[in-house]
Write an enzyme that holds these catalytic residues in place. Structure first.
Site, PDB file in Angstrom:
ATOM      1  N   GLU A 147      -2.663   8.066  12.689  1.00 17.61           N
ATOM      2  CA  GLU A 147      -1.973   7.142  13.125  1.00 17.61           C
ATOM      3  C   GLU A 147      -0.423   7.315  13.029  1.00 17.61           C
ATOM      4  O   GLU A 147       0.192   7.174  13.795  1.00 17.61           O
ATOM      5  CB  GLU A 147      -2.508   5.739  12.584  1.00 17.61           C
ATOM      6  CG  GLU A 147      -1.711   4.781  13.072  1.00 17.61           C
ATOM      7  CD  GLU A 147      -2.168   3.175  12.963  1.00 17.61           C
ATOM      8  OE1 GLU A 147      -3.669   3.124  12.638  1.00 17.61           O
ATOM      9  OE2 GLU A 147      -1.605   1.962  12.940  1.00 17.61           O
ATOM     10  N   ASP A 196       0.676  -1.144   0.171  1.00 17.46           N
ATOM     11  CA  ASP A 196       0.032   0.087  -0.117  1.00 17.46           C
ATOM     12  C   ASP A 196       0.969   1.375  -0.145  1.00 17.46           C
ATOM     13  O   ASP A 196       0.571   2.295  -0.677  1.00 17.46           O
ATOM     14  CB  ASP A 196      -0.998  -0.007   1.135  1.00 17.46           C
ATOM     15  CG  ASP A 196      -0.418  -0.268   2.673  1.00 17.46           C
ATOM     16  OD1 ASP A 196       0.661  -0.434   2.685  1.00 17.46           O
ATOM     17  OD2 ASP A 196      -1.345  -0.123   3.447  1.00 17.46           O
ATOM     18  N   GLY A 205      -4.470  -6.890  18.618  1.00 18.43           N
ATOM     19  CA  GLY A 205      -3.413  -7.715  18.464  1.00 18.43           C
ATOM     20  C   GLY A 205      -2.967  -8.797  17.619  1.00 18.43           C
ATOM     21  O   GLY A 205      -1.929  -9.421  17.539  1.00 18.43           O
ATOM     22  N   LEU A 214      -5.535  -7.867  13.048  1.00 25.31           N
ATOM     23  CA  LEU A 214      -6.863  -7.947  11.947  1.00 25.31           C
ATOM     24  C   LEU A 214      -7.276  -6.421  12.045  1.00 25.31           C
ATOM     25  O   LEU A 214      -8.308  -6.092  11.889  1.00 25.31           O
ATOM     26  CB  LEU A 214      -7.651  -8.632  12.702  1.00 25.31           C
ATOM     27  CG  LEU A 214      -7.291 -10.208  12.354  1.00 25.31           C
ATOM     28  CD1 LEU A 214      -8.555 -11.079  13.315  1.00 25.31           C
ATOM     29  CD2 LEU A 214      -7.427 -10.718  11.104  1.00 25.31           C
ATOM     30  N   SER A 215      -6.304  -5.579  12.463  1.00 28.32           N
ATOM     31  CA  SER A 215      -6.761  -3.905  12.241  1.00 28.32           C
ATOM     32  C   SER A 215      -7.676  -3.350  13.437  1.00 28.32           C
ATOM     33  O   SER A 215      -8.509  -2.670  12.960  1.00 28.32           O
ATOM     34  CB  SER A 215      -7.029  -3.627  10.880  1.00 28.32           C
ATOM     35  OG  SER A 215      -5.945  -3.632  10.088  1.00 28.32           O
ATOM     36  N   SER A 216      -7.620  -3.834  14.496  1.00 32.43           N
ATOM     37  CA  SER A 216      -8.412  -3.172  15.464  1.00 32.43           C
ATOM     38  C   SER A 216      -8.146  -1.984  15.719  1.00 32.43           C
ATOM     39  O   SER A 216      -9.005  -1.243  15.986  1.00 32.43           O
ATOM     40  CB  SER A 216      -8.052  -4.118  16.784  1.00 32.43           C
ATOM     41  OG  SER A 216      -6.777  -3.886  17.315  1.00 32.43           O
ATOM     42  N   ASP A 270      -5.625  -0.251   5.579  1.00 24.72           N
ATOM     43  CA  ASP A 270      -6.588  -0.749   6.748  1.00 24.72           C
ATOM     44  C   ASP A 270      -7.579   0.267   6.915  1.00 24.72           C
ATOM     45  O   ASP A 270      -8.728  -0.222   6.989  1.00 24.72           O
ATOM     46  CB  ASP A 270      -5.621  -0.951   8.056  1.00 24.72           C
ATOM     47  CG  ASP A 270      -4.649  -1.808   7.814  1.00 24.72           C
ATOM     48  OD1 ASP A 270      -4.654  -2.645   6.883  1.00 24.72           O
ATOM     49  OD2 ASP A 270      -3.608  -1.788   8.586  1.00 24.72           O
TER      50      ASP A 270
HETATM   51  C1  GLA Z   1      -0.001  -3.193   8.236  1.00 22.95           C
HETATM   52  C2  GLA Z   1      -0.066  -1.401   7.767  1.00 22.95           C
HETATM   53  C3  GLA Z   1      -0.969  -1.487   6.464  1.00 22.95           C
HETATM   54  C4  GLA Z   1      -0.126  -2.521   5.500  1.00 22.95           C
HETATM   55  C5  GLA Z   1       0.070  -3.670   5.952  1.00 22.95           C
HETATM   56  C6  GLA Z   1       0.947  -4.612   5.361  1.00 22.95           C
HETATM   57  O1  GLA Z   1      -1.354  -3.715   8.498  1.00 22.95           O
HETATM   58  O2  GLA Z   1      -1.071  -0.694   8.542  1.00 22.95           O
HETATM   59  O3  GLA Z   1      -1.102  -0.215   6.180  1.00 22.95           O
HETATM   60  O4  GLA Z   1       1.223  -1.774   5.072  1.00 22.95           O
HETATM   61  O5  GLA Z   1       0.533  -3.630   7.336  1.00 22.95           O
HETATM   62  O6  GLA Z   1       0.222  -4.930   4.004  1.00 22.95           O
END
Ligand code: GLA
Length: 371
Positions: A145, A25, A107, A110-112, A157
């Site tokens: 962030e 990304d 943790g 999974l993008s909490s 994310d």
């Molecule tokens: C983390 C970062 C994302 C992306 C991924 C790897 O989740 O927050 O922006 O770079 O790693 O794909």
């Protein structure tokens, strides 16, 4: 603890898994994540002063208090900085009470944190009638962030947490944040995407993530391009001698992963899940050997899933712990889960957790209450 009154707005946002398109990304590539069914909810009430109060249903013994005047990027603290950072990035100038609730596994990679940021941003956007669209919200939550919390994440994310739709993965072009939906109906083909949280959390994550970004940037400057999106594989290979060995490996992953992601969209449209599985596994091999962001636990989960019949498996997210995914026939999922649990036990790793999720909807305002 002080009194909390009913919220004016309730908004929620999901965590994510990424089917393919990892660590590209920030190189302006294509990614193909989907929102999971686990969500974070923000209950927000506007205050008449400049006080900010934050609490979480998951940590009821703690109430955080701050004020608009105290918002400062880089300040010390814990999880509440993700909330404060969003208030700061959106330029809110009124006090708020924000109560958080949710079930995104913490943790687990999974993008909490994106779920938290995007739930708060969606709620504030509604409450203060900011009129920001999802693309603007994605950029502002990423800014929160990057600058407030100090994590150098890319845009994937937050974008998927905001823009996802149920039943589809989101093909996101990280160069301009344009999107298209790619329907994913695994159930109709008797398949399932198993999410394996290795419960490994290696401390290196942030520093190593930043180093990967730097290697990509230095490769670009030596190649006189603005991002790795601007070079095709033959040209990269032809320029190998201009780069250090490390820069070449990192760039090779990024350029091949961008191609795999676009190919994955094609095979998904054709419902060629065997081909999708192979691309997913190739992605893992590239992340493991060229980008070097995997770890023993992730490799064990992936190798075991493949040995027990998965069509494809790979680590997801930033790496060095967190989760892996395995695409497999529904009838094989239980055997894969128990084989992974056994393998983890014999290797004396932490006990893995397993999740399943269909592609779910992105952030939304659940309720606006009048007072
Ligand atoms: C983390 C970062 C994302 C992306 C991924 C790897 O989740 O927050 O922006 O770079 O790693 O794909």
């Amino acid at each position: 603890m002080s009194e909390w009154l009913a919220p004016d707005v309730i908004a929620s946002a999901p965590g994510r898994v990424n089917l393919i398109g990892e660590h590209i990304d920030y190189s302006q590539g294509f990614v193909l994540p989907f929102a999971i069914s686990f969500r974070t909810t923000a209950h927000i009430r506007r205050r008449e002063d400049h006080v900010i109060r934050i609490r979480s249903q998951q940590r009821l013994d703690e109430e955080i208090s701050s004020s608009i005047a105290d918002l400062a990027p880089g300040s010390q603290g814990g999880w509440e900085r993700y909330v404060l950072g969003v208030i700061w990035a959106l330029g809110i100038n009124s006090g708020v009470d924000i109560e958080i609730d949710g079930d995104v596994p913490l943790g687990a990679g999974l993008s909490s944190s994106a779920a938290l940021e995007c739930a708060v941003a969606t709620g504030l956007n509604e409450l203060f009638s900011l009129g920001l669209d999802k693309k603007q919200l994605a950029l502002l939550t990423q800014k929160a962030e990057n600058l407030y919390v100090g994590v150098p994440c890319g845009i994937m994310d937050q974008s998927v947490s905001l823009m996802a739709e149920a039943g589809s993965a989101l093909l996101l072009d990280c160069r301009d944040l344009s999107t298209s939906l790619v329907p994913v109906d695994l159930g109709a083909s008797d398949l399932e995407l198993l999410i394996i949280d290795t419960q490994a959390r290696h401390a290196l994550v942030d520093g190593e993530y930043a180093k990967r970004r730097q290697a990509c940037e230095s490769a670009c400057s030596k190649l006189h391009i603005s991002s790795l999106r601007d070079i095709e594989m033959p040209a990269l290979v032809a320029s190998k001698k201009l780069l250090s060995e490390e820069e070449f490996k990192r760039a090779h992953h990024a350029v091949s992963e961008m191609a795999r992601t676009l190919e994955a969209v094609d095979v998904l449209k054709r419902k060629d899940f065997a081909a999708l599985g192979s691309l997913i596994t190739e992605s893992h091999v590239s992340l493991r050997d060229e980008y070097e962001v995997s770890c023993l636990e992730l490799n064990c989960a992936v190798d075991t899933a493949l040995a027990y019949g998965a069509l494809g498996a790979r680590m997801v997210g930033g790496g060095f712990g967190g989760s892996a995914i395995a695409l497999a026939e529904q009838g094989q999922i239980e055997a894969i889960k128990s084989a992974i649990a056994d393998a983890f036990k014999s290797a004396q790793f932490a006990e893995p957790r397993f999740f399943a999720s269909l592609p779910s909807e992105g952030a939304k305002v659940i309720k606006r209450l009048d007072r």
